[in-house]
Every structure is written in C-alpha cells, then in structure tokens.
Design a protein around this motif. Sequence first.
Motif, PDB file in Angstrom:
ATOM      1  N   LEU A 108       0.831  -1.209   0.000  1.00  0.00           N
ATOM      2  CA  LEU A 108       0.000   0.000   0.000  1.00  0.00           C
ATOM      3  C   LEU A 108       0.865   1.258   0.000  1.00  0.00           C
ATOM      4  O   LEU A 108       0.475   2.291  -0.561  1.00  0.00           O
ATOM      5  N   LEU A 109       2.031   1.170   0.607  1.00  0.00           N
ATOM      6  CA  LEU A 109       2.965   2.301   0.600  1.00  0.00           C
ATOM      7  C   LEU A 109       3.394   2.620  -0.826  1.00  0.00           C
ATOM      8  O   LEU A 109       3.368   3.778  -1.266  1.00  0.00           O
ATOM      9  N   ILE A 110       3.777   1.592  -1.559  1.00  0.00           N
ATOM     10  CA  ILE A 110       4.218   1.761  -2.956  1.00  0.00           C
ATOM     11  C   ILE A 110       3.065   2.248  -3.830  1.00  0.00           C
ATOM     12  O   ILE A 110       3.240   3.146  -4.675  1.00  0.00           O
ATOM     13  N   LEU A 111       1.876   1.685  -3.611  1.00  0.00           N
ATOM     14  CA  LEU A 111       0.703   2.117  -4.383  1.00  0.00           C
ATOM     15  C   LEU A 111       0.432   3.602  -4.166  1.00  0.00           C
ATOM     16  O   LEU A 111       0.157   4.346  -5.119  1.00  0.00           O
ATOM     17  N   GLY A 112       0.514   4.048  -2.919  1.00  0.00           N
ATOM     18  CA  GLY A 112       0.281   5.460  -2.625  1.00  0.00           C
ATOM     19  C   GLY A 112       1.259   6.375  -3.333  1.00  0.00           C
ATOM     20  O   GLY A 112       0.874   7.425  -3.877  1.00  0.00           O
ATOM     21  N   ILE A 113       2.514   5.994  -3.354  1.00  0.00           N
ATOM     22  CA  ILE A 113       3.527   6.833  -4.008  1.00  0.00           C
ATOM     23  C   ILE A 113       3.305   6.877  -5.517  1.00  0.00           C
ATOM     24  O   ILE A 113       3.386   7.940  -6.145  1.00  0.00           O
ATOM     25  N   CYS A 114       3.002   5.725  -6.115  1.00  0.00           N
ATOM     26  CA  CYS A 114       2.773   5.686  -7.568  1.00  0.00           C
ATOM     27  C   CYS A 114       1.575   6.540  -7.970  1.00  0.00           C
ATOM     28  O   CYS A 114       1.632   7.274  -8.969  1.00  0.00           O
ATOM     29  N   LEU A 115       0.498   6.461  -7.202  1.00  0.00           N
ATOM     30  CA  LEU A 115      -0.667   7.297  -7.490  1.00  0.00           C
ATOM     31  C   LEU A 115      -0.331   8.773  -7.365  1.00  0.00           C
ATOM     32  O   LEU A 115      -0.808   9.609  -8.155  1.00  0.00           O
ATOM     33  N   ASN A 116       0.506   9.121  -6.389  1.00  0.00           N
ATOM     34  CA  ASN A 116       0.899  10.518  -6.213  1.00  0.00           C
ATOM     35  C   ASN A 116       1.732  11.018  -7.379  1.00  0.00           C
ATOM     36  O   ASN A 116       1.566  12.161  -7.827  1.00  0.00           O
ATOM     37  N   VAL A 117       2.644  10.194  -7.868  1.00  0.00           N
ATOM     38  CA  VAL A 117       3.453  10.584  -9.033  1.00  0.00           C
ATOM     39  C   VAL A 117       2.539  10.939 -10.201  1.00  0.00           C
ATOM     40  O   VAL A 117       2.694  11.988 -10.855  1.00  0.00           O
ATOM     41  N   PHE A 118       1.565  10.081 -10.468  1.00  0.00           N
ATOM     42  CA  PHE A 118       0.633  10.310 -11.571  1.00  0.00           C
ATOM     43  C   PHE A 118      -0.182  11.587 -11.366  1.00  0.00           C
ATOM     44  O   PHE A 118      -0.266  12.445 -12.254  1.00  0.00           O
ATOM     45  N   ALA A 119      -0.783  11.728 -10.180  1.00  0.00           N
ATOM     46  CA  ALA A 119      -1.698  12.843  -9.936  1.00  0.00           C
ATOM     47  C   ALA A 119      -0.982  14.188  -9.964  1.00  0.00           C
ATOM     48  O   ALA A 119      -1.505  15.165 -10.506  1.00  0.00           O
ATOM     49  N   ILE A 120       0.214  14.246  -9.381  1.00  0.00           N
ATOM     50  CA  ILE A 120       0.946  15.521  -9.339  1.00  0.00           C
ATOM     51  C   ILE A 120       1.444  15.896 -10.731  1.00  0.00           C
ATOM     52  O   ILE A 120       1.358  17.062 -11.147  1.00  0.00           O
ATOM     53  N   PHE A 121       1.959  14.908 -11.468  1.00  0.00           N
ATOM     54  CA  PHE A 121       2.422  15.204 -12.830  1.00  0.00           C
ATOM     55  C   PHE A 121       1.281  15.715 -13.699  1.00  0.00           C
ATOM     56  O   PHE A 121       1.437  16.682 -14.461  1.00  0.00           O
ATOM     57  N   MET A 122       0.107  15.109 -13.595  1.00  0.00           N
ATOM     58  CA  MET A 122      -1.021  15.497 -14.442  1.00  0.00           C
ATOM     59  C   MET A 122      -1.573  16.867 -14.096  1.00  0.00           C
ATOM     60  O   MET A 122      -2.284  17.468 -14.916  1.00  0.00           O
ATOM     61  N   LEU A 123      -1.229  17.411 -12.909  1.00  0.00           N
ATOM     62  CA  LEU A 123      -1.613  18.793 -12.616  1.00  0.00           C
ATOM     63  C   LEU A 123      -1.020  19.770 -13.628  1.00  0.00           C
ATOM     64  O   LEU A 123      -1.570  20.843 -13.870  1.00  0.00           O
ATOM     65  N   HIS A 153      -2.487   9.567  -0.656  1.00  0.00           N
ATOM     66  CA  HIS A 153      -2.018   9.858   0.702  1.00  0.00           C
ATOM     67  C   HIS A 153      -2.691   8.940   1.722  1.00  0.00           C
ATOM     68  O   HIS A 153      -2.074   8.558   2.725  1.00  0.00           O
ATOM     69  N   ALA A 154      -3.933   8.571   1.462  1.00  0.00           N
ATOM     70  CA  ALA A 154      -4.660   7.679   2.370  1.00  0.00           C
ATOM     71  C   ALA A 154      -4.071   6.268   2.371  1.00  0.00           C
ATOM     72  O   ALA A 154      -4.281   5.508   3.324  1.00  0.00           O
ATOM     73  N   PHE A 155      -3.348   5.904   1.327  1.00  0.00           N
ATOM     74  CA  PHE A 155      -2.603   4.644   1.317  1.00  0.00           C
ATOM     75  C   PHE A 155      -1.207   4.825   1.913  1.00  0.00           C
ATOM     76  O   PHE A 155      -0.736   4.000   2.693  1.00  0.00           O
ATOM     77  N   PHE A 156      -0.551   5.922   1.546  1.00  0.00           N
ATOM     78  CA  PHE A 156       0.843   6.121   1.936  1.00  0.00           C
ATOM     79  C   PHE A 156       1.018   6.330   3.441  1.00  0.00           C
ATOM     80  O   PHE A 156       1.775   5.621   4.103  1.00  0.00           O
ATOM     81  N   TRP A 157       0.303   7.315   3.997  1.00  0.00           N
ATOM     82  CA  TRP A 157       0.585   7.725   5.380  1.00  0.00           C
ATOM     83  C   TRP A 157       0.267   6.629   6.402  1.00  0.00           C
ATOM     84  O   TRP A 157       1.123   6.304   7.228  1.00  0.00           O
ATOM     85  N   PRO A 158      -0.928   6.027   6.385  1.00  0.00           N
ATOM     86  CA  PRO A 158      -1.183   4.976   7.370  1.00  0.00           C
ATOM     87  C   PRO A 158      -0.222   3.789   7.239  1.00  0.00           C
ATOM     88  O   PRO A 158       0.128   3.159   8.240  1.00  0.00           O
ATOM     89  N   SER A 159       0.209   3.471   6.010  1.00  0.00           N
ATOM     90  CA  SER A 159       1.130   2.350   5.812  1.00  0.00           C
ATOM     91  C   SER A 159       2.451   2.605   6.529  1.00  0.00           C
ATOM     92  O   SER A 159       2.949   1.749   7.285  1.00  0.00           O
ATOM     93  N   ALA A 160       3.027   3.772   6.308  1.00  0.00           N
ATOM     94  CA  ALA A 160       4.287   4.117   6.975  1.00  0.00           C
ATOM     95  C   ALA A 160       4.085   4.219   8.481  1.00  0.00           C
ATOM     96  O   ALA A 160       4.929   3.779   9.268  1.00  0.00           O
ATOM     97  N   GLU A 161       2.966   4.773   8.880  1.00  0.00           N
ATOM     98  CA  GLU A 161       2.644   4.958  10.289  1.00  0.00           C
ATOM     99  C   GLU A 161       2.573   3.616  11.022  1.00  0.00           C
ATOM    100  O   GLU A 161       3.116   3.448  12.129  1.00  0.00           O
ATOM    101  N   VAL A 162       1.931   2.630  10.401  1.00  0.00           N
ATOM    102  CA  VAL A 162       1.788   1.309  11.017  1.00  0.00           C
ATOM    103  C   VAL A 162       3.135   0.586  11.069  1.00  0.00           C
ATOM    104  O   VAL A 162       3.446  -0.104  12.043  1.00  0.00           O
TER     105      VAL A 162
END
Length: 383
Positions: free
Chosen positions: A70-85, A105-114
């Motif tokens: 889920l950590l990796i999924l969150g980062i990949c989604l962020n790369v896509f979303a920020i670039f497309m801005l 972020h909802a995938f990234f932050w809780p994953s690292a937190e846990v």
Amino acid sequence: MRPIVLAAACAAIVGIAYGMHSPIVPVFAKQELGANFSEVGVIGLANYLPYMVVPIFGGMLLDRINKSYLLILGICLNVFAIFMLSEVATVGDTILLRAVSGIAHAFFWPSAEVIVSTTAPSDKRVKWIAIYTAAWVCGFMIGPLIGKLILDHFTYRTLFEITALAISFALVPSFLLHQHGRPLKLQSYKPFSLADIKGEVSSRPVVSAVVLYYAVTFGVLLAIYPAYIKAASISDQDIELLFFVFGIARFATLPFVHRIAGRGRTALAAAVAVMATGMAVSFAFTSLWSFTAALVLAGIATSIFYPITFYFVTRNAPLEKMGTKLGIYEALFGAGWTVGPVGVGLSSDTFGPASPYLAFSILGIILTGAIVTTSVKKSNMFS
C-alpha cells in the motif's frame, strides 16, 4: 532501527515533494484557472475526502497484507496525480486529480505509520514517531524553498512536473521496506461496523475532539490559507518562504515532544490554545509579518498534536490490530480535513476571507476550556 530509518527516508522525500507544490495548488487554482474561494475549498475537499473513508478499509488491509504494497501504491498514485496537474485546464480537472492525490495519501501515510508503530518498542513509540514525523516535517520545510527556486525561473506547471519526479524517489526506501511490512499473524477478516467506529471514538472524547480540531485547522492551512495570503497581495515566492518558516517551527518543536507527551491533557490543551492564537492573528492582521507569526504558532501546535494523539491512540492497541485502530482515527482526521476546506471556502466567499479564522480562534478557546475542565473532573479521561 532499520525500518524506522527507511520509513523516515520515505517520509522525508514525500514531505519535500508535498512542500514543493501543496502551498501553490490553491494559488494556481485562483491565479491560472480563475477559481473563487468556494472552488478552492472544493479542491481541498476533493483532496481530503478520500482520507475520511480509505484509511478504515486500508487499516484493515494493513493488518492482513504486506504494508509496503500500500505504501508503494500510494507513491505511484501521487506521481501520476501531481504530474497530471501540469496538464489541467479547468477547475474540474484539478478537483479530479486532487481526489487521486487524496487516495494516494490515504494509502501512503497509514502504511508508513503502522510500520513505525509495529516495529518500535511501546515505551519508545512517541520517540520513534517523533523521529519519523521530524523527517516528514524536515522535508516539508525544505520543499517550499525548492519550490521558490523553481518558481523564480519556471511556471506553476513546471513545478508540478519536477515535484512528480522528486516524489518518485520515495519508491526506493518503499521497496526496501518489503521485508519489514509483513503482517504479524494471519487474521480472519472482520469488518468494522459504524457502531464499532462510534464506540472507539466515543471512548476517547477529548482525543477525538482534538484530532478533529487539528484536522480542520491543518487542512485549511494547506488548502485555503495560501489563497488567503495571496489575496493580501503576498507574492508566490513569499508564500513558499512562509511555509518554509512553518516547517522550521514544526521541526524545532519536535525534539521536545517526548518530554511534552508526559503532560498528557495539559499538552493537548496548550496545543489547541497555541493554534487558536495563530488563528486569531490570521483574522486580525494580513501583513507578511503577521502571517509569519501565525504560521509559527500553527507549526508549534501541529508538532505537538500529532505525536501525542498518536501515542494515546496506540498505547493499548494490540500490534496485530494496529492498522485497524489507526485507520479509524485517520478516518476521523480525514473527516476534519474534508469539512474544513469546503466550509472555509464557502464562508470566505459569504462572510469575507478573514471570518473563518475568527471562528477557529473561538472554537479553540472553547475546546481548551473543555479539556482543562474535564481534566479536573476526570483525571483518567485518556485511559
């Protein structure tokens, strides 16, 4: 120690990327897309709304699968979303992409937190979460400076492209966390009901109220406040510098959080009072120096809020159910994040841009009084 270091490295990289572009998204929406405050609020709503839902289900998944997925999924989604801005032409497109960033972020932050909470000894959990948070804050502090340098020579859209490249480097420590992200033991799937969530939150009413206040004000600082600053004729570069100062205040406070945590309710009351003061300054004055003072106060408050509420939420939680437990409170945080920006956007257009900050100041004073009063009446409120 190794998973803490890797999680901190991941947080620092993502923090840098967020610091580079997050303060500019509301400004970009107003200046280049012609958005009003209400539309800026909806953009913030789209960014934070997924955080009200995804962490609950993500938290249950984190107890069952490798957390690094889920950590990796969150980062990949962020790369896509920020670039497309960098390609958007309408407010609607921006809303859609900010929603994708919110899911990321909802995938990234809780994953690292846990990962941090399950690998750190319980008696040192505040210390390690403070270190992890310091890495995030340090990144978020440096990011606006990099963003300022980019905006000195390039456009908003180029900033988003460079930010997407920067956040992709977080994939390296994320992949290395694979061996540390395995679930502690296999569990049968038992979804939380609304009654379970209500019971968990109502069992800690003061912590829940503080989490909501923290979430609403922090969400507004990121989603609306830059546009409010811009409306006071502050330059884009100075807005980035203001958020650099915000980061310094957060980073400088974190070394003292471990000691402050022992104060319990007093620490939370102080954090709310400091944030309320920052909101009052934001309402009363609109100069570069007043915004600096307000963001310093907000930085101090947010650095106290997160590690201490995190400690109270996790201190009695079984490690094998840490993801579910944190997911509930992250969803509560997401609810505050969601309500804050859209509410402030609408009230800014209706009653004036400064009016919400007066309301936050008054609410903070009331909440501070409630915490102090309940502390006197019931000393075991957090048990």
